[in-house]
Design a protein around this motif. Sequence first.
Motif, short mmCIF file in Angstrom:
data_model
loop_
_atom_site.label_atom_id
_atom_site.label_comp_id
_atom_site.label_asym_id
_atom_site.label_seq_id
_atom_site.Cartn_x
_atom_site.Cartn_y
_atom_site.Cartn_z
N GLY A 133 43.45 29.29 32.57
CA GLY A 133 44.49 29.48 33.57
C GLY A 133 43.98 29.96 34.92
N HIS A 134 42.74 29.64 35.23
CA HIS A 134 42.14 30.06 36.51
C HIS A 134 41.39 28.90 37.16
CE1 HIS A 134 43.13 34.09 35.15
NE2 HIS A 134 42.78 34.56 36.34
N ARG A 135 41.36 28.94 38.46
CA ARG A 135 40.68 27.92 39.26
C ARG A 135 39.43 28.51 39.89
NH1 ARG A 135 44.15 26.13 44.25
NH2 ARG A 135 43.23 27.99 45.20
N VAL A 136 38.35 27.75 39.83
CA VAL A 136 37.16 28.12 40.61
C VAL A 136 37.32 27.54 42.00
CG1 VAL A 136 34.68 27.76 40.88
CG2 VAL A 136 35.62 28.38 38.64
N ASN A 137 37.30 28.42 43.00
CA ASN A 137 37.50 27.96 44.38
C ASN A 137 36.22 27.45 45.01
OD1 ASN A 137 40.22 28.44 44.36
ND2 ASN A 137 40.08 30.45 45.32
N PRO A 197 44.71 37.18 45.43
CA PRO A 197 43.44 37.86 45.13
C PRO A 197 42.47 36.97 44.37
CG PRO A 197 45.30 39.30 44.67
CD PRO A 197 45.88 37.95 44.97
N ARG A 198 41.20 37.15 44.63
CA ARG A 198 40.15 36.37 44.00
C ARG A 198 39.14 37.28 43.32
NH1 ARG A 198 38.97 31.57 48.48
NH2 ARG A 198 41.17 31.15 48.93
N ILE A 199 38.51 36.75 42.31
CA ILE A 199 37.46 37.46 41.60
C ILE A 199 36.14 36.78 41.92
CG2 ILE A 199 36.62 38.19 39.32
CD1 ILE A 199 39.50 37.56 38.27
N THR A 200 35.12 37.53 42.12
CA THR A 200 33.78 36.97 42.30
C THR A 200 32.93 37.37 41.10
OG1 THR A 200 33.90 37.05 44.70
CG2 THR A 200 31.71 36.90 43.74
N VAL A 201 32.35 36.38 40.44
CA VAL A 201 31.50 36.61 39.27
C VAL A 201 30.14 35.98 39.53
CG1 VAL A 201 31.23 36.33 36.78
CG2 VAL A 201 33.52 36.56 37.76
N THR A 256 33.83 32.08 43.11
CA THR A 256 35.08 32.80 43.33
C THR A 256 36.15 32.17 42.46
OG1 THR A 256 35.73 31.41 45.20
CG2 THR A 256 34.43 33.39 45.69
N ILE A 257 36.95 33.01 41.84
CA ILE A 257 37.92 32.57 40.84
C ILE A 257 39.30 33.08 41.23
CG2 ILE A 257 38.57 32.68 38.40
CD1 ILE A 257 35.59 33.31 37.79
N GLN A 258 40.31 32.25 41.03
CA GLN A 258 41.68 32.62 41.38
C GLN A 258 42.63 32.15 40.28
OE1 GLN A 258 42.78 31.40 45.34
NE2 GLN A 258 44.96 31.28 44.82
N GLU A 259 43.62 32.96 39.97
CA GLU A 259 44.60 32.56 38.97
C GLU A 259 45.35 31.32 39.44
OE1 GLU A 259 48.20 34.54 36.26
OE2 GLU A 259 47.27 35.66 37.90
N ARG A 260 45.56 30.36 38.53
CA ARG A 260 46.22 29.12 38.92
C ARG A 260 47.67 29.37 39.30
NH1 ARG A 260 47.22 24.99 33.96
NH2 ARG A 260 48.82 24.21 35.39
N ASP A 261 48.20 28.45 40.08
CA ASP A 261 49.60 28.50 40.51
C ASP A 261 49.93 29.73 41.33
OD1 ASP A 261 49.99 26.10 39.09
OD2 ASP A 261 50.46 27.18 37.26
N THR A 298 38.98 35.70 26.94
CA THR A 298 38.66 36.90 27.70
C THR A 298 39.59 36.98 28.90
OG1 THR A 298 36.33 36.69 27.05
CG2 THR A 298 36.84 38.13 28.92
N PRO A 299 40.45 37.99 28.97
CA PRO A 299 41.32 38.11 30.15
C PRO A 299 40.50 38.44 31.39
CG PRO A 299 41.57 40.01 28.69
CD PRO A 299 40.71 39.03 27.96
#
Length: 628
Positions: free
Chosen positions: A272-276, A301-305, A290-295, A39-40
Motif C-alpha cells: 500500500g505504498h508508492r516509491v517516489n 509525508p514521506r519516508i526515506t529508507v 522515498t516512500i509515500q502511502e498510496r492514495d 511490516t507496517p
Amino acid sequence: MAWLTPTVLKLTQLLAALGAALGAAYGYVHTTDLKARQTPAHELSASYDYIVVGGGQSGLVVANRLSENPNRSVLVVEYGYFDDNPAQVEPSSSVPGTWLQKNLFNATSVPQPGLNNRLGQVYAAAVVGGGSTINGMVFDRGSAEDYDIWERFGNPSWGWEDLLSYFKKSTTFTPPRPELAREFNITWDAERAYGNGPIQANFPDWQWPTLKIQWDALKEIGMPMNVEGAAGDAWGAYWTPSAMDASYRRSYSRTGYWVPASSRKNLHLLIGHRVNEVLFNSRKRATAVTIQERDTPNDAPRITVKATREIVLCAGWLHTPHILQRSGLGPQERLEEAGIEVLVDLPGVGSNLQDHPAFTIEYQYLTDLFPNPSSLTDNATFSVWANEQWTQRRGPMSLGITNSLVTAPLVTLPSYRTILRKGYTQNVEAYLPKTYSAQQVKSFITQRNILLSSFPRLNNGVVEIIFAGKPGTWIIFMKPLSRGTALLNTTDIYAEPIIDYNTNINPVDLDIMVSAITLYRRWMSSKAMEQLTPVETFPGLNVTTNEQIIASLKNTMGSGVGHSCCTAAMAPRELSGVVAPDLTVYGVTGLSIGDLSIVPIIPATHTCATVYAIAEKAADLIKSRHIS
C-alpha cells in the motif's frame, strides 16, 4: 475489451461465479494469515542491504532469493495489496474479462490512430504477486530463437541456453493424468524443459472433444507439430501446461516465492505504498528511496529508507521507467520540461514499448460434438455434472484459457515474401514515435534487421492462435514492428505516465494480421473440420479484401493482452539501452532492474514464465556483486 467475444464473456463470467462459490464451499482459505507477516511503515528499519521496489511477480522472486542469506536484510515495497478472494486462484480467473480493476492500475493510453482513435486497454498489475496474480495462467515459453535474438542485440549471456537453467530453476512440472494424455495425445518433454522450482506447471483434468478435430485439421494444412514449446520449440502447434498446482489452483509468485520466505526475519514487505524516487549521492550511487502511502496527496509525508548494497527496480513495464524518470534518469528534454534535475540522460527510458495486440475471430460449429464449452451454460444436466466434478477438483472447470497453441512462423502465412520486402524497404522513421532521437531510430533499425532476418526461419513464430475446442478464438500478433512509449507526465510527475502503444502504426503489422486471418480461415475450411460445419460470424463471410479485413482489425483489436514490456531495455548504451547485461542501470551504481521492462524485443509467448527466468537470473547477478 473489444477483442473478447460475447460468448467467451458469458462463459467466463459464469465460471468465475461458480469458482468463487465452490472455492468457498470447498473450504479454501487464501493464506490470509500471511498479512500478519507484513511490516507496517512505522516498523521499517532505517536501512536495508537491499530494497526491492515492487512486490509483483519479479519482485517477490528477487526478494526471496536475496533473503536466502540470513545475513542480508531485504525490504520489498509494493503499491498494491493482497488479494485473498478464493476466486482469484480458480482457473475461471484466467480470462481477461474476469480481471478485477482493484488489482490493476487505473491507467489508459492516448487515442490510437491505428485503432481508429480508440483507447488502448492498459493492463498493469497493482497487487501482491503482480501479473502472476491476474494473468491467463498459460505457462509457456518462447522459442529458443526468441531469446537468442536478445543476445544478437548486444546482450551476451542472455540467449536460450543461458536462460534455460533459470526456466528450470523456477518450475516443477506434473504430467497430465495418463488417460487424458492418451486420449488427446498430449505430449511433453520434462527432462529437457523442467526442474524442481517453486512454480507448478500442470495440465488440467479435462479437454473438450472437439480439440482432437482441431489438431487433425492443423496437421492437414501443414502446420508444423512440436512435442511442446517449453524446451525451446515454441513454434508451429504444441501443448503447454497451465500455472496450476495439483488441485488446479493458480500457482504464482505469491504462493511460490513469498509464502516460503515470508517468515524470514530478514525480509520485510510494505504494501500500500508508492516509491517516489531513488536518491543518489554525489558519486551517482543509489543510496535510498522515498516512500509515500498510496492514495495520499503528492505533498503527504514521506519516508526515506536507505539501501547499503543495492536498489532493485521491479515495478514493471509501467512504473520502473516512471521511477527512473522521476529520479532524474531518462530523456533529458522530457525531464527538463518536468523540472527534474537530469542525473543521467538515458533516451531509452520509457520508450520501446511493446505488447501483443489481439483480434477476435468468431465462428459457430453448426454440428459441434457433445459435450462442448457451450454445454456448461446450455445443458442443465451437463452443468450439474460439471459442478459435481468440481467439488472433487476434477472435470471441465479445471480448464484455464488453453493448453494448445499455434505460434505460426511467418513462412506458414500467405504473402510472407511481400511482407518481408515491405519491412526492409519502408522508411521506418515515419512509423516511430515522434519523441525518438536519432540514436533511438538507429536502435530500432538494428532491432528491425534482427527481427526480419529471423522471420523467414521456421523455428520461431509471429502470430499466436489459441485453440481449446471452442469455435472462434483470439489471433494475437506476437512480433510487432510498431513501438510505443510510456513517458513522464510533465505537468504531474506522480500521475500515471502518458502511454502510447502506437498499435498498428507500422503497416507491416497489419499485413501480418491479414495473413493470419487468411491462415485461420484455411484451417476452418479444411476437410477435417467439415464434420463440425464451421461458419464464420465475425468479421464475416462478406469481409474478404485486405482493405475490409484491415478496417475490421482497426475497429476491434486491442493494444495488448497484458504482456507489455521493454520500456527500460537491455541493450548497448549506444543503442539507447537502459541496462547492461548485468542489469545495472547505465550511468549510476547501486541500481539495477529485474523485471520485464528490461526485455529488448518481445518474445512470441505469454510472458509469465519469462518473467520468472529474468528475475531468477537477476537475483544471481545481484548476489554475485555482493559476495563479501
